[in-house]
Write a protein that holds these residues in place. Structure first.
Motif, PDB file in Angstrom:
ATOM      1  N   PRO A  20       0.829  -1.216   0.000  1.00 58.82           N
ATOM      2  CA  PRO A  20       0.000   0.000   0.000  1.00 58.82           C
ATOM      3  C   PRO A  20       0.856   1.256   0.000  1.00 58.82           C
ATOM      4  N   THR A  21       0.362   2.281  -0.653  1.00 59.71           N
ATOM      5  CA  THR A  21       1.055   3.569  -0.690  1.00 59.71           C
ATOM      6  C   THR A  21       0.410   4.504   0.323  1.00 59.71           C
ATOM      7  N   PRO A  22       1.189   5.127   1.179  1.00 62.13           N
ATOM      8  CA  PRO A  22       0.619   6.031   2.194  1.00 62.13           C
ATOM      9  C   PRO A  22      -0.122   7.206   1.552  1.00 62.13           C
ATOM     10  N   GLU A  23      -1.020   7.794   2.315  1.00 66.13           N
ATOM     11  CA  GLU A  23      -1.750   8.966   1.850  1.00 66.13           C
ATOM     12  C   GLU A  23      -0.797  10.151   1.672  1.00 66.13           C
ATOM     13  N   ALA A  24      -1.007  10.897   0.610  1.00 67.53           N
ATOM     14  CA  ALA A  24      -0.183  12.079   0.363  1.00 67.53           C
ATOM     15  C   ALA A  24      -0.574  13.200   1.319  1.00 67.53           C
ATOM     16  N   THR A  25       0.341  14.112   1.534  1.00 74.25           N
ATOM     17  CA  THR A  25       0.072  15.311   2.321  1.00 74.25           C
ATOM     18  C   THR A  25       0.306  16.520   1.414  1.00 74.25           C
ATOM     19  N   ALA A  26       0.129  17.688   1.959  1.00 73.68           N
ATOM     20  CA  ALA A  26       0.330  18.893   1.159  1.00 73.68           C
ATOM     21  C   ALA A  26       1.776  19.053   0.709  1.00 73.68           C
ATOM     22  N   SER A  27       2.698  18.527   1.507  1.00 71.55           N
ATOM     23  CA  SER A  27       4.124  18.708   1.199  1.00 71.55           C
ATOM     24  C   SER A  27       4.831  17.425   0.764  1.00 71.55           C
ATOM     25  N   TRP A  28       4.119  16.317   0.765  1.00 77.46           N
ATOM     26  CA  TRP A  28       4.765  15.030   0.452  1.00 77.46           C
ATOM     27  C   TRP A  28       3.825  14.153  -0.347  1.00 77.46           C
ATOM     28  N   LYS A  29       4.270  13.695  -1.508  1.00 78.75           N
ATOM     29  CA  LYS A  29       3.465  12.846  -2.382  1.00 78.75           C
ATOM     30  C   LYS A  29       4.228  11.558  -2.692  1.00 78.75           C
ATOM     31  N   PRO A  30       4.020  10.521  -1.896  1.00 87.23           N
ATOM     32  CA  PRO A  30       4.755   9.275  -2.125  1.00 87.23           C
ATOM     33  C   PRO A  30       4.381   8.636  -3.462  1.00 87.23           C
ATOM     34  N   PRO A  32       4.003   5.203  -5.639  1.00 82.36           N
ATOM     35  CA  PRO A  32       3.915   3.746  -5.483  1.00 82.36           C
ATOM     36  C   PRO A  32       5.141   3.054  -6.078  1.00 82.36           C
ATOM     37  N   HIS A  33       5.631   2.043  -5.378  1.00 86.62           N
ATOM     38  CA  HIS A  33       6.794   1.307  -5.871  1.00 86.62           C
ATOM     39  C   HIS A  33       6.552   0.765  -7.282  1.00 86.62           C
ATOM     40  N   SER A  34       5.380   0.220  -7.504  1.00 91.57           N
ATOM     41  CA  SER A  34       5.064  -0.371  -8.809  1.00 91.57           C
ATOM     42  C   SER A  34       5.096   0.675  -9.921  1.00 91.57           C
ATOM     43  N   ASP A  35       4.645   1.900  -9.607  1.00 93.27           N
ATOM     44  CA  ASP A  35       4.663   2.967 -10.612  1.00 93.27           C
ATOM     45  C   ASP A  35       6.095   3.270 -11.055  1.00 93.27           C
ATOM     46  N   VAL A  36       7.001   3.261 -10.099  1.00 94.85           N
ATOM     47  CA  VAL A  36       8.405   3.524 -10.428  1.00 94.85           C
ATOM     48  C   VAL A  36       8.935   2.450 -11.377  1.00 94.85           C
ATOM     49  N   ALA A  59      12.157  -3.803   2.064  1.00 94.82           N
ATOM     50  CA  ALA A  59      12.648  -3.740   3.436  1.00 94.82           C
ATOM     51  C   ALA A  59      11.715  -2.856   4.257  1.00 94.82           C
ATOM     52  N   ARG A  60      11.865  -2.970   5.578  1.00 91.25           N
ATOM     53  CA  ARG A  60      11.052  -2.183   6.514  1.00 91.25           C
ATOM     54  C   ARG A  60       9.557  -2.346   6.236  1.00 91.25           C
ATOM     55  N   ASP A  61       9.118  -3.617   6.144  1.00 90.14           N
ATOM     56  CA  ASP A  61       7.696  -3.918   5.919  1.00 90.14           C
ATOM     57  C   ASP A  61       7.157  -3.270   4.644  1.00 90.14           C
ATOM     58  N   GLY A  62       7.980  -3.250   3.624  1.00 88.76           N
ATOM     59  CA  GLY A  62       7.548  -2.711   2.348  1.00 88.76           C
ATOM     60  C   GLY A  62       7.736  -1.210   2.194  1.00 88.76           C
ATOM     61  N   GLN A  63       8.248  -0.561   3.222  1.00 86.98           N
ATOM     62  CA  GLN A  63       8.417   0.886   3.157  1.00 86.98           C
ATOM     63  C   GLN A  63       9.538   1.304   2.199  1.00 86.98           C
ATOM     64  N   HIS A  89       8.606   4.779   1.054  1.00 85.41           N
ATOM     65  CA  HIS A  89       7.332   5.326   1.510  1.00 85.41           C
ATOM     66  C   HIS A  89       7.450   5.907   2.914  1.00 85.41           C
ATOM     67  N   ASP A  90       8.661   5.894   3.470  1.00 79.32           N
ATOM     68  CA  ASP A  90       8.833   6.390   4.839  1.00 79.32           C
ATOM     69  C   ASP A  90       9.697   7.654   4.898  1.00 79.32           C
ATOM     70  N   ARG A  91       9.890   8.274   3.733  1.00 81.95           N
ATOM     71  CA  ARG A  91      10.604   9.549   3.635  1.00 81.95           C
ATOM     72  C   ARG A  91      12.094   9.429   3.922  1.00 81.95           C
ATOM     73  N   THR A  92      12.646   8.224   3.956  1.00 78.66           N
ATOM     74  CA  THR A  92      14.061   8.053   4.261  1.00 78.66           C
ATOM     75  C   THR A  92      14.941   8.069   3.019  1.00 78.66           C
ATOM     76  N   LEU A  93      14.390   7.668   1.871  1.00 85.68           N
ATOM     77  CA  LEU A  93      15.160   7.623   0.632  1.00 85.68           C
ATOM     78  C   LEU A  93      14.406   8.354  -0.462  1.00 85.68           C
ATOM     79  N   ALA A  94      15.106   9.160  -1.211  1.00 84.69           N
ATOM     80  CA  ALA A  94      14.490   9.790  -2.375  1.00 84.69           C
ATOM     81  C   ALA A  94      14.374   8.758  -3.488  1.00 84.69           C
ATOM     82  N   LEU A  95      13.379   8.924  -4.330  1.00 79.60           N
ATOM     83  CA  LEU A  95      13.279   8.110  -5.529  1.00 79.60           C
ATOM     84  C   LEU A  95      14.549   8.295  -6.338  1.00 79.60           C
TER      85      LEU A  95
END
Length: 222
Positions: A20-30, A32-36, A59-63, A89-95
């Protein structure tokens, strides 16, 4: 193929699609791994390249998602071209996308390459354009890597030069100091006969052979 997973697990595209892809916020739009993965696949195919192999891990439960695609555009019999992929999806790594050479005998990503694409949030439409721009840039990166590899193979080293290189590598934190002897032993007694000649190419393979045990982020630094 070059993907190292010190944590998490190796998976296929089907399992990645279920993350699952987390919900986007005003400043962050994750993204989806599959889209990449699909965006990279579409651009690779548009270049008339063929994906020979692909390998993915979560890793990290799919994050966090990591991947390597091996493609057929090379004239060398010693390596093939690879595209490295990572996303979080956890804001730790940039695409990110990178170019590398996968050496068959070592079965690892020989060069980390340059991170061509690096974005923390983007829309699907923007993603397609960014990936296209990145893959176009990768062509030059591949040629550069292949030329460097050919030069390294004919540049011989004596033992003292290798010792200095190992100490400098530790000083610059490319490897931990405890691995100086590990790399030295791999250089002097390589497990693959193709690296028996005392060249910079063989030394580089001694480093990357050692880096297989590192985490993806640590291997990147190495």
């Amino acid at each position: 193929m070059g993907l190292m997973m010190s944590e998490g697990k190796f998976v296929g595209r089907d399992e990645i699609a279920l993350v699952p892809t987390p919900e986007a916020t005003a400043s962050w739009k994750p993204v989806p791994h599959s889209d990449v993965i699909e965006a990279v696949t579409e651009v690779v195919q548009a270049h008339n390249w063929q994906i020979l192999e692909e390998q993915y891990g979560l890793a990290r439960d799919g994050q966090r998602m990591f991947g390597v695609m091996r493609i057929n555009r090379t004239s060398s019999t010693e390596w093939s071209r690879c595209i490295g992929i990572r996303n979080s999806h956890d804001r730790t790594l940039a695409l990110g996308l990178s170019a590398g050479l996968s050496v068959r005998v070592c079965s690892n990503l020989m060069f980390g390459g340059s991170t061509i694409l690096k974005r923390r949030h983007t829309s699907r439409i923007e993603l397609n354009g960014l990936v296209l721009e990145a893959v176009n840039s990768l062509e030059l990166e591949f040629l550069t890597l292949e030329n460097v590899a050919e030069e390294l193979k004919i540049d011989e080293l004596n033992d003292d030069e290798v010792r200095v290189s190992l100490v400098v590598a530790a000083e610059r934190q490319a490897i931990p100091s405890c691995d100086i002897l590990t790399v030295w032993k791999e250089f002097k007694q390589p497990r693959h006969e193709e690296f028996a000649e005392p060249t910079r190419w063989s030394l580089l393979n001694a480093f990357t052979e050692t880096a297989k045990k590192y985490s993806p982020a640590r291997a990147d630094q190495c």
